[in-house]
Design an enzyme around this catalytic site. Structure first.
Site, short mmCIF file in Angstrom:
data_model
loop_
_atom_site.label_atom_id
_atom_site.label_comp_id
_atom_site.label_asym_id
_atom_site.label_seq_id
_atom_site.Cartn_x
_atom_site.Cartn_y
_atom_site.Cartn_z
N ASP A 26 4.38 14.36 15.32
CA ASP A 26 4.69 14.33 13.89
C ASP A 26 3.41 14.42 13.05
O ASP A 26 3.26 13.71 12.06
CB ASP A 26 5.47 13.06 13.53
CG ASP A 26 6.15 13.15 12.17
OD1 ASP A 26 6.43 14.29 11.72
OD2 ASP A 26 6.40 12.10 11.56
N LEU A 57 0.82 -1.21 0.00
CA LEU A 57 0.00 0.00 0.00
C LEU A 57 0.85 1.26 0.00
O LEU A 57 0.45 2.29 -0.53
CB LEU A 57 -0.92 0.01 1.22
CG LEU A 57 -1.97 -1.11 1.29
CD1 LEU A 57 -2.77 -0.99 2.58
CD2 LEU A 57 -2.90 -1.05 0.08
N GLY A 58 2.02 1.18 0.61
CA GLY A 58 2.87 2.37 0.68
C GLY A 58 4.18 2.04 1.38
O GLY A 58 4.28 1.06 2.12
N ARG A 59 5.19 2.88 1.13
CA ARG A 59 6.50 2.66 1.72
C ARG A 59 7.03 3.98 2.26
O ARG A 59 6.91 5.02 1.59
CB ARG A 59 7.46 2.08 0.68
CG ARG A 59 8.63 1.31 1.26
CD ARG A 59 9.57 0.85 0.15
NE ARG A 59 8.95 -0.06 -0.79
CZ ARG A 59 8.83 -1.36 -0.60
NH1 ARG A 59 9.26 -1.91 0.53
NH2 ARG A 59 8.27 -2.13 -1.54
N GLY A 60 7.58 3.97 3.46
CA GLY A 60 8.13 5.18 4.07
C GLY A 60 9.52 4.95 4.61
O GLY A 60 10.14 3.91 4.33
N GLY A 61 10.01 5.92 5.37
CA GLY A 61 11.37 5.83 5.89
C GLY A 61 11.57 4.69 6.87
O GLY A 61 12.63 4.05 6.90
N MET A 62 10.55 4.41 7.70
CA MET A 62 10.68 3.38 8.73
C MET A 62 10.18 2.01 8.27
O MET A 62 10.56 0.99 8.84
CB MET A 62 9.90 3.79 9.98
CG MET A 62 10.60 4.83 10.84
SD MET A 62 12.01 4.12 11.72
CE MET A 62 11.16 3.11 12.93
N LYS A 108 2.03 -3.21 8.92
CA LYS A 108 3.21 -2.35 8.75
C LYS A 108 4.44 -3.14 9.17
O LYS A 108 4.47 -3.70 10.28
CB LYS A 108 3.08 -1.08 9.59
CG LYS A 108 4.24 -0.10 9.42
CD LYS A 108 3.98 1.17 10.22
CE LYS A 108 5.11 2.18 10.05
NZ LYS A 108 4.85 3.43 10.79
#
Length: 449
Positions: free
Chosen positions: A303, A185-190, A208
């Site tokens: 954040d 679904l999505g990719r981030g820094g963590m 996640k």
């Protein structure tokens, strides 16, 4: 566009305004240039849909012609900003055609280099993934780089688009013999978030997983665990629910959450650029309800930003706003004494953090309210209230009093919502919501006069 842009220039007559400038990936200028398919003269003959700040900046660097660089995928790779010709003769159609051709060739070179870099990263990830597993019949996760769909290890190509599958994270396709990963679904820094199926109760969930590069990183694992502990304490319709948390045998971790269909507020703003006043009041009334629930539980998010607010629609077509990602959250209570953040460390996202957080000082509920005020301002104006890409630039911008249009409906709200000193801000999320509702009253009153 998914990365920031650096601006280089070579001229003898331009001001220093363009020196060392970096444009964020969501910059209004880049969004504008993404829509252009040919060279465009500046100042624009018609309204170019650029915020005033960006137009002023283009004037300051004496921009006269903007030429987009588009690759074969139609994505913006960059753009030329040229001043007037030294001959003072306007750019001709032939000039523009040559510049457009040059821009396209540069975009192709950029595209090829990016592709080579992507291949190198894929090879590195594959080695890293395999190195964390002993030889055996382990069903490693594979995913389609085109559509994100997940597959078992023995599958070679995606059944939907025939793309060659790649290893992504050092995890099994079915985590803990329970959560079967279905689609990225999505990719981030963590980490990365996947749509998955809880095979025990046949329920669709979001999982996640800590980023492969973070596996074995004790600080990252503790922060990931903190997110589970934090969000697990909350049960509110405007906060995404956490169901489960676990540690993987490969020194990674996973978090199982409620699966909500929709898009982030950041994606909404990329599509719409800004929201009308009534929508802002309605949506952020919900966001502030979620913030208030977190604060009452003794939790400060630290954040809040458009990427961490999710917009979804209920079955009755009403819109629901949810707060995501409590990875940087802090407890006001003393039950958790093993702080993940070293005192004085700046944690958060530039452009949304209040001054005290930027300085590494103690934060409280009013710090979250400042970030919420920034997001509301961005939704209404399609730009953040404080300009700057670096820490120094943001702090310098914040040191100046923000100029508000006295005729704007939200002026009084922003005077408190974006106040530099915490004591001058709204004291609570419910009070800030009241300020928003008062703006609604002003809107309705104006419409009836």
């Amino acid at each position: 566009m998914n990365s920031d842009f650096s601006l280089g220039y070579a001229t003898s007559g331009t001001s220093d305004a363009s020196a060392n400038l970096k444009l964020a990936a969501d910059s209004p200028i880049l969004r504008f240039m993404q829509r252009q398919r040919e060279a465009v003269e500046f100042p624009f003959k018609e309204n170019g849909d650029l915020p005033k700040r960006e137009s002023v900046w283009l004037h300051s660097i004496n921009a006269n012609l903007l030429v987009p660089m588009h690759g074969t995928d139609a994505k913006l790779a960059g753009f030329f900003s040229l001043g007037e010709k030294k001959s003072e003769i306007p750019y001709t159609g032939r000039d523009k055609e040559l510049l457009e051709t040059l821009a396209h060739q540069i975009a192709l070179v950029h595209e090829n280099l990016s592709l080579k870099d992507h291949v190198r990263r894929e090879q590195k990830i594959k080695i890293e993934v395999l190195s964390r597993f002993d030889e055996g019949n382990i069903n490693l996760l594979k995913e389609c780089p085109t559509c994100g769909r997940c597959f078992d290890r023995e599958t070679e190509k995606c059944a939907d688009d025939n793309s060659e599958l790649t290893f992504s994270l050092p995890v099994e396709r079915t985590i803990e013999n329970r959560y079967r990963l279905e689609k990225l679904l999505g990719r981030g820094g963590m980490g990365a978030v996947y749509q998955a199926m809880d095979t025990c109760i046949n329920r669709a969930v979001a999982v996640k997983i800590l980023s492969g590069a973070m596996f074995g990183n004790k600080d990252a694992l503790r922060r990931f665990e903190r997110e589970a502990q934090t969000a697990g304490k909350l049960n509110h319709r405007n906060i995404v629910t956490v169901f489960d948390y676990g540690v993987l045998s490969t020194e990674g971790a996973f978090l199982v959450m409620e699966l909500v269909a929709g898009e982030t507020l950041s994606e909404v703003l990329k599509r719409k650029e800004k929201l009308d006043a009534e929508t802002v009041v309605a949506w952020f009334g919900q966001v502030l309800d979620g913030v208030e629930a977190a604060h009452k539980a003794g939790i400060i998010h630290r954040d809040l930003k458009p990427d961490n607010i999710f917009v979804t629609r209920n079955e009755d077509k009403t819109v629901r706003l949810c707060i995501l990602d409590f990875g940087l959250a802090r407890f006001n209570e003393h039950e958790f004494t093993d702080s993940v953040t070293v005192p004085g460390t700046v944690m958060g996202t530039l452009g949304y953090m209040p001054p005290e957080q930027l300085r590494g000082e103690k934060v409280d509920e009013r710090s979250d309210l400042f970030a919420t005020g920034v997001i509301i301002y961005e939704c209404l104006h399609s730009e953040k209230p404080f300009a700057g890409k670096t820490y120094q630039e943001i702090m310098r911008s914040m040191s100046k009093e923000i100029v508000l249009d006295e005729n704007e409906l939200f002026t009084e709200f922003f005077k408190r919502g974006l106040a530099q000193k915490p004591e001058n801000r709204f004291a609570s999320a419910s009070e800030m919501k009241g300020g928003l509702l008062n703006s609604t009253f002003v809107i309705n009153k104006t419409e009836t006069e």
